[in-house]
Write an enzyme that holds these catalytic residues in place. Structure first.
Site, PDB file in Angstrom:
ATOM      1  N   ASN A  12      -1.312   7.620  -7.159  1.00 20.70           N
ATOM      2  CA  ASN A  12      -1.857   8.128  -5.900  1.00 20.70           C
ATOM      3  C   ASN A  12      -1.215   7.347  -4.749  1.00 20.70           C
ATOM      4  OD1 ASN A  12      -3.356   8.977  -3.741  1.00 20.70           O
ATOM      5  ND2 ASN A  12      -5.249   7.932  -4.359  1.00 20.70           N
ATOM      6  N   TRP A  13      -0.280   7.984  -4.074  1.00 19.71           N
ATOM      7  CA  TRP A  13       0.442   7.278  -2.996  1.00 19.71           C
ATOM      8  C   TRP A  13      -0.340   7.250  -1.687  1.00 19.71           C
ATOM      9  CZ3 TRP A  13       6.070   9.620  -3.819  1.00 19.71           C
ATOM     10  CH2 TRP A  13       6.602   9.062  -4.980  1.00 19.71           C
ATOM     11  N   LYS A  14      -1.461   7.926  -1.644  1.00 18.70           N
ATOM     12  CA  LYS A  14      -2.293   7.952  -0.423  1.00 18.70           C
ATOM     13  C   LYS A  14      -1.428   8.302   0.791  1.00 18.70           C
ATOM     14  CE  LYS A  14      -5.100   4.467  -2.629  1.00 18.70           C
ATOM     15  NZ  LYS A  14      -6.234   3.576  -2.541  1.00 18.70           N
ATOM     16  N   HIS A  99     -11.902  11.710  -4.499  1.00 17.44           N
ATOM     17  CA  HIS A  99     -11.443  10.326  -4.466  1.00 17.44           C
ATOM     18  C   HIS A  99     -12.386   9.520  -3.578  1.00 17.44           C
ATOM     19  CE1 HIS A  99      -9.021   6.823  -3.423  1.00 17.44           C
ATOM     20  NE2 HIS A  99      -8.416   7.021  -4.585  1.00 17.44           N
ATOM     21  N   GLU A 101     -11.978   7.518  -1.280  1.00 18.26           N
ATOM     22  CA  GLU A 101     -11.688   7.547   0.173  1.00 18.26           C
ATOM     23  C   GLU A 101     -12.100   8.876   0.783  1.00 18.26           C
ATOM     24  OE1 GLU A 101      -7.666   6.269  -0.380  1.00 18.26           O
ATOM     25  OE2 GLU A 101      -8.491   4.380  -1.122  1.00 18.26           O
ATOM     26  N   GLU A 171     -13.381   5.484 -11.092  1.00 21.52           N
ATOM     27  CA  GLU A 171     -12.820   4.516 -10.151  1.00 21.52           C
ATOM     28  C   GLU A 171     -13.956   3.803  -9.419  1.00 21.52           C
ATOM     29  OE1 GLU A 171      -8.566   5.464  -8.944  1.00 21.52           O
ATOM     30  OE2 GLU A 171      -9.848   6.654  -7.639  1.00 21.52           O
ATOM     31  N   GLY A 177      -8.178  -0.873  -4.348  1.00 20.73           N
ATOM     32  CA  GLY A 177      -7.426  -1.527  -3.279  1.00 20.73           C
ATOM     33  C   GLY A 177      -7.923  -2.924  -2.946  1.00 20.73           C
ATOM     34  N   SER A 216      -7.239  -1.139  -8.762  1.00 27.29           N
ATOM     35  CA  SER A 216      -6.410  -2.347  -8.837  1.00 27.29           C
ATOM     36  C   SER A 216      -5.716  -2.520 -10.191  1.00 27.29           C
ATOM     37  CB  SER A 216      -7.234  -3.584  -8.471  1.00 27.29           C
ATOM     38  OG  SER A 216      -7.685  -3.490  -7.130  1.00 27.29           O
ATOM     39  N   GLY A 237      -3.143   3.241  -7.300  1.00 26.71           N
ATOM     40  CA  GLY A 237      -2.762   3.347  -5.899  1.00 26.71           C
ATOM     41  C   GLY A 237      -1.648   2.353  -5.581  1.00 26.71           C
ATOM     42  N   GLY A 238      -2.024   1.172  -5.092  1.00 25.85           N
ATOM     43  CA  GLY A 238      -1.062   0.184  -4.586  1.00 25.85           C
ATOM     44  C   GLY A 238       0.117  -0.088  -5.506  1.00 25.85           C
TER      45      GLY A 238
END
Ligand code: PEP
Length: 255
Positions: A12-14, A99, A101, A171, A177, A216, A237-238
């Site tokens: 997930n590159w957001k 998600h 967010e 999640e 994150g 994470s 993500g990150g």
């Protein structure tokens, strides 16, 4: 589309990685991962980078792509939004729904996640339904209740056959994150609860629904998390923003 071979590795590159950087990412990633994974690799770029990513993956049809969100309506006056129809037409095969967010930054409700899952399925997209508790909910002992409510409501508009084709991502909000990862056992506890609920909902096919862990995940902890009971993949993500780190994660747990 062939079924998702487990483990599933979803990136997930957001709101990172525009078309130019996405093309460079794919080139580096393919150099680091020259042969198809034993699992299923899915990239979720920005919708504006989707065409570039698809083009860059032209020779690697084993790597799949999706969008990070859709609107629940089919079309209309929703400036700035993308529908399931537009996403499918642009080549997306998957969509992230619910998600954390979307839920906590944009106020997306469980009812909306249900409508988005239904719309996705209607137009041939596989929904990746994300569920997870906040730190306050965990500390109050509400994890199971919250996760099951999000799961059952999110899937409530789908037929049993459609439910059998979704992907679930657990999640925990406190792990996204933050660098704070659930232990493999923490993850397994919740994944077992999700698995039992899926089997209760649709019977035996519920055992085949991939349940991903997200929060994470890094090249250092990916193998241990993938080794946990009922963890069928990871949503990252990150650590998916760097091609070498993403390639390392995609090779974890598949040898
Ligand atoms: C995510 O965005 O779904 C996620 C899990 O992010 P991170 O890996 O950065 O915690």
């Amino acid at each position: 589309m062939p079924p998702h071979t487990r483990p599933v590795f979803a990136a997930n590159w957001k709101m990172n990685v525009g078309p130019t950087a996405a093309a460079a990412f794919v080139e580096s990633f393919l150099a680091a991962s020259p042969t198809p994974s034993n699992g299923t690799v899915i990239l979720f770029p920005s919708a504006l980078a989707l065409a570039t990513v698809r083009h860059a993956l032209a020779l690697r049809q084993d790597i799949r792509v999706g969008v990070q969100n859709i609107h629940a309506e089919e079309k209309g006056a929703f400036t700035g939004e993308n529908s399931a129809i537009i996403a499918a037409d642009a080549g997306a095969a998957y969509v992230l729904v619910g998600h954390s967010e979307r839920r906590h930054v944009f106020g997306e409700t469980d009812a909306e996640t249900a409508r988005k899952c239904a719309r996705a399925v209607e137009h041939g997209l596989v929904p990746v339904l994300c569920v997870g508790e906040t730190i306050e909910q965990r500390e109050r002992g509400e994890t199971e209740h919250v996760v099951l409510h999000q799961l059952r409501t999110g899937l409530s508009s789908l037929s049993h056959d459609a439910v059998a084709d979704v992907i679930i991502a657990y999640e925990p909000v406190w792990a996204i994150g933050t660098g704070r990862t659930a232990t493999p056992e923490d993850a397994a506890v919740v994944h077992r609860v999700i698995r039992a609920a899926l089997v209760e909902l649709v019977g035996e096919p519920g055992r085949g629904i991939p349940i991903l862990y997200g929060g994470s995940v890094t090249p250092v902890n990916a193998a241990a998390l993938l080794g946990a009971d009922q963890v069928d993949g990871v949503l990252v993500g990150g650590a998916s923003l760097d091609p070498a780190s993403w390639a390392a994660i995609c090779s974890a747990g598949t040898t």
